[in-house]
Design a protein around this motif. Structure first.
Motif, PDB file in Angstrom:
ATOM      1  N   THR A 258       1.213 -12.460   7.391  1.00 57.39           N
ATOM      2  CA  THR A 258       0.803 -10.853   6.122  1.00 57.39           C
ATOM      3  C   THR A 258       1.569  -9.874   5.548  1.00 57.39           C
ATOM      4  O   THR A 258       2.283  -9.417   5.958  1.00 57.39           O
ATOM      5  CB  THR A 258      -0.491 -11.535   6.794  1.00 57.39           C
ATOM      6  N   MET A 259       2.243 -10.086   4.119  1.00 57.58           N
ATOM      7  CA  MET A 259       2.125  -8.797   3.907  1.00 57.58           C
ATOM      8  C   MET A 259       1.296  -7.891   2.704  1.00 57.58           C
ATOM      9  O   MET A 259       0.564  -8.402   1.596  1.00 57.58           O
ATOM     10  CB  MET A 259       3.462  -9.108   2.974  1.00 57.58           C
ATOM     11  N   PRO A 260       1.118  -7.051   3.571  1.00 56.19           N
ATOM     12  CA  PRO A 260       0.302  -5.807   2.355  1.00 56.19           C
ATOM     13  C   PRO A 260       0.803  -5.045   1.304  1.00 56.19           C
ATOM     14  O   PRO A 260       2.243  -4.997   1.455  1.00 56.19           O
ATOM     15  CB  PRO A 260      -0.285  -5.254   3.234  1.00 56.19           C
ATOM     16  N   THR A 261       0.881  -5.679   0.200  1.00 54.43           N
ATOM     17  CA  THR A 261       1.303  -4.195  -1.085  1.00 54.43           C
ATOM     18  C   THR A 261       0.350  -3.683  -1.993  1.00 54.43           C
ATOM     19  O   THR A 261      -1.240  -3.782  -1.727  1.00 54.43           O
ATOM     20  CB  THR A 261       1.931  -5.228  -1.571  1.00 54.43           C
ATOM     21  N   PHE A 262       1.115  -3.140  -2.767  1.00 56.70           N
ATOM     22  CA  PHE A 262      -0.002  -2.150  -3.966  1.00 56.70           C
ATOM     23  C   PHE A 262      -0.935  -2.894  -4.246  1.00 56.70           C
ATOM     24  O   PHE A 262      -0.458  -4.202  -5.365  1.00 56.70           O
ATOM     25  CB  PHE A 262       0.600  -1.396  -4.777  1.00 56.70           C
ATOM     26  N   HIS A 263      -1.543  -2.746  -4.747  1.00 55.18           N
ATOM     27  CA  HIS A 263      -2.877  -3.472  -5.856  1.00 55.18           C
ATOM     28  C   HIS A 263      -2.517  -3.525  -7.404  1.00 55.18           C
ATOM     29  O   HIS A 263      -1.693  -2.435  -7.521  1.00 55.18           O
ATOM     30  CB  HIS A 263      -4.527  -2.776  -6.007  1.00 55.18           C
ATOM     31  N   PRO A 264      -2.309  -5.040  -7.836  1.00 51.78           N
ATOM     32  CA  PRO A 264      -1.774  -4.265  -9.648  1.00 51.78           C
ATOM     33  C   PRO A 264      -2.284  -3.496 -10.110  1.00 51.78           C
ATOM     34  O   PRO A 264      -1.652  -3.079 -11.439  1.00 51.78           O
ATOM     35  CB  PRO A 264      -2.007  -5.450 -10.207  1.00 51.78           C
ATOM     36  N   ALA A 265      -3.705  -3.034  -9.897  1.00 47.32           N
ATOM     37  CA  ALA A 265      -3.900  -2.114 -10.656  1.00 47.32           C
ATOM     38  C   ALA A 265      -3.585  -0.749 -11.041  1.00 47.32           C
ATOM     39  O   ALA A 265      -3.656   0.027 -11.614  1.00 47.32           O
ATOM     40  CB  ALA A 265      -6.225  -1.956 -11.099  1.00 47.32           C
ATOM     41  N   TYR A 266      -3.143  -0.465  -8.997  1.00 53.49           N
ATOM     42  CA  TYR A 266      -3.040   0.476  -8.544  1.00 53.49           C
ATOM     43  C   TYR A 266      -2.015   1.203  -9.388  1.00 53.49           C
ATOM     44  O   TYR A 266      -1.285   2.159  -9.769  1.00 53.49           O
ATOM     45  CB  TYR A 266      -2.763   0.886  -6.904  1.00 53.49           C
ATOM     46  N   LEU A 267      -0.758  -0.293  -9.674  1.00 55.98           N
ATOM     47  CA  LEU A 267       0.338   0.076 -10.323  1.00 55.98           C
ATOM     48  C   LEU A 267       0.585   0.238 -11.730  1.00 55.98           C
ATOM     49  O   LEU A 267       1.341   0.510 -12.633  1.00 55.98           O
ATOM     50  CB  LEU A 267       1.513  -1.283  -9.807  1.00 55.98           C
ATOM     51  N   LEU A 268      -0.638  -0.580 -12.723  1.00 45.58           N
ATOM     52  CA  LEU A 268      -0.789   0.217 -13.673  1.00 45.58           C
ATOM     53  C   LEU A 268      -1.010   1.746 -14.113  1.00 45.58           C
ATOM     54  O   LEU A 268      -0.432   2.194 -14.689  1.00 45.58           O
ATOM     55  CB  LEU A 268      -2.161  -0.615 -14.413  1.00 45.58           C
ATOM     56  N   ARG A 269      -2.088   1.953 -13.211  1.00 44.86           N
ATOM     57  CA  ARG A 269      -1.702   3.562 -12.771  1.00 44.86           C
ATOM     58  C   ARG A 269      -0.693   4.302 -13.200  1.00 44.86           C
ATOM     59  O   ARG A 269      -0.402   6.061 -13.018  1.00 44.86           O
ATOM     60  CB  ARG A 269      -3.610   4.096 -12.394  1.00 44.86           C
ATOM     61  N   ASN A 270       0.388   3.402 -11.490  1.00 44.43           N
ATOM     62  CA  ASN A 270       1.344   4.121 -10.876  1.00 44.43           C
ATOM     63  C   ASN A 270       2.143   3.376 -11.012  1.00 44.43           C
ATOM     64  O   ASN A 270       3.129   2.710 -10.500  1.00 44.43           O
ATOM     65  CB  ASN A 270       1.088   4.527  -9.494  1.00 44.43           C
ATOM     66  N   PRO A 271       3.323   3.351 -12.664  1.00 48.24           N
ATOM     67  CA  PRO A 271       4.245   2.711 -12.586  1.00 48.24           C
ATOM     68  C   PRO A 271       5.209   2.634 -11.599  1.00 48.24           C
ATOM     69  O   PRO A 271       6.223   2.034 -11.565  1.00 48.24           O
ATOM     70  CB  PRO A 271       4.666   3.167 -14.134  1.00 48.24           C
ATOM     71  N   ALA A 272       5.225   3.953 -11.517  1.00 48.81           N
ATOM     72  CA  ALA A 272       6.687   4.202 -10.129  1.00 48.81           C
ATOM     73  C   ALA A 272       7.080   3.492  -8.880  1.00 48.81           C
ATOM     74  O   ALA A 272       7.687   3.605  -8.422  1.00 48.81           O
ATOM     75  CB  ALA A 272       7.335   6.303 -10.511  1.00 48.81           C
ATOM     76  N   HIS A 273       5.342   3.059  -8.662  1.00 49.56           N
ATOM     77  CA  HIS A 273       5.593   2.506  -7.772  1.00 49.56           C
ATOM     78  C   HIS A 273       5.789   0.812  -7.739  1.00 49.56           C
ATOM     79  O   HIS A 273       5.763  -0.033  -6.605  1.00 49.56           O
ATOM     80  CB  HIS A 273       5.043   2.618  -6.950  1.00 49.56           C
ATOM     81  N   LYS A 274       6.440   0.505  -8.733  1.00 49.69           N
ATOM     82  CA  LYS A 274       6.800  -0.982  -8.685  1.00 49.69           C
ATOM     83  C   LYS A 274       7.625  -1.520  -8.289  1.00 49.69           C
ATOM     84  O   LYS A 274       7.722  -2.273  -8.113  1.00 49.69           O
ATOM     85  CB  LYS A 274       6.248  -1.845 -10.483  1.00 49.69           C
ATOM     86  N   LYS A 275       9.184  -0.507  -8.573  1.00 52.59           N
ATOM     87  CA  LYS A 275       9.952  -1.459  -7.330  1.00 52.59           C
ATOM     88  C   LYS A 275       9.128  -0.615  -6.023  1.00 52.59           C
ATOM     89  O   LYS A 275      10.682  -1.881  -5.480  1.00 52.59           O
ATOM     90  CB  LYS A 275      11.238   0.333  -7.272  1.00 52.59           C
ATOM     91  N   LEU A 276       8.325  -0.175  -5.241  1.00 50.91           N
ATOM     92  CA  LEU A 276       8.295  -1.444  -4.016  1.00 50.91           C
ATOM     93  C   LEU A 276       7.104  -2.260  -4.248  1.00 50.91           C
ATOM     94  O   LEU A 276       7.942  -2.723  -3.234  1.00 50.91           O
ATOM     95  CB  LEU A 276       7.282   0.566  -3.397  1.00 50.91           C
TER      96      LEU A 276
END
Length: 292
Positions: A258-276
């Motif tokens: 299992t790989m935990p990662t950011f929720h897409p809704a969070y990435l929409l608010r924090n696009p800088a974390h898309k690279k992570l």
């Protein structure tokens, strides 16, 4: 220079505010008058009445709107005229959900069991059961937290803006909805898109656990903090948790990477974390390739 005052908000402004906040449906056909109900409830009986009838304080009054907690559960005089149903404690509802989930021998049976289950209050404010989308035989499964407004309307997970971003993220590693299986921990939309309560999550937990067990993916992605903490049984936050492989264990003892990662809704608010998140998805792609 004196600035002109803005006109006070009207009814249309108020309705638009509620719509933007996610309040898009009424729970009752007729709005109750809370002021009248409270006023009626709090008015004490006249002194003359109490003197004339010593038992007045021990007998519930019949005026409309009066409610005394001592007599709320009286079985012989329901206020609405409808038969009263005894409330089942939330802990018992979680046990009933576990029984219903364990009886399901297939994903189709599990969906039927969830549709028939009335133990979670979220069901009564949601429009649709949001069960799953994609290919249940896929090697990769993704699990989010709860449906939003668009998902509630269509009965499918991740179909709004966050779902569109998720589709692009999957496409970037060579996958689409026909090659993954997508679900949520909570299958009903919380009203106003509020966070599900811990008890609501606990009641729904048996369903998602059984859903994962029946789908039996090789690899799973947990999207966001709540689903990652719940399924990996940890209190570590998503910022430290993401990017590190964990293991989800089913009731039958199977282990799923299992790989935990950011929720897409969070990435929409924090696009800088898309690279992570991109790095996390590349790890998933490599893991699936190694398991092929």
């Amino acid at each position: 220079m004196i600035q002109a005052k803005e006109p006070p908000p009207d009814l249309g402004d108020l309705l638009r505010f509620y719509a933007d906040a996610g309040v898009d449906e009424a729970l009752d056909e007729i709005a109750p008058n809370r002021f009248q109900a409270n006023a009626t409830k709090n008015v004490p009986a006249p002194a003359v009445e109490r003197i004339a009838s010593p038992a007045a304080d021990s007998t519930p009054r019949a005026e409309e709107g009066f409610r005394d907690e001592r007599y709320a559960a009286a079985p012989d005089a329901p206020a609405s005229g409808r038969p009263q149903v005894a409330a089942v404690p939330d802990g018992a509802q979680a046990a009933l959900a576990r029984e219903a989930a364990n009886r399901a021998g297939s994903l189709a049976e599990l969906k039927e069991a969830m549709a028939a289950f009335d133990g979670c209050n979220l069901k009564f404010t949601a429009k649709n059961l949001v069960f799953a989308d994609g290919n249940p035989e896929a090697d990769l499964m993704l699990v989010g937290e709860a449906p939003g407004r668009d998902e509630d309307l269509e009965g499918l997970p991740f179909v709004g803006r966050s779902g569109q971003l998720l589709d692009r993220m999957l496409a970037a590693i060579g996958y689409d909805r026909s090659s993954v299986y997508i679900a949520n921990v909570i299958p009903w939309r919380p009203p106003g898109n509020r966070d599900p309560s811990p008890m609501e999550t606990e009641i729904c937990r048996p369903f998602i656990e059984r859903q994962i067990e029946l789908a039996n993916p090789k690899v799973m992605i947990t999207l966001g903090n709540p689903s990652s903490k719940l399924l990996l049984k940890t209190q570590t936050g998503i910022m430290r948790l993401r990017g590190n492989w964990g293991t989800y264990r089913t009731q039958s003892g199977a282990e799923i990477a299992t790989m935990p990662t950011f929720h897409p809704a969070y990435l929409l608010r924090n696009p800088a974390h898309k690279k992570l998140a991109w790095r996390d998805f590349l790890e998933v792609k490599a893991k699936l390739k190694g398991l092929a």
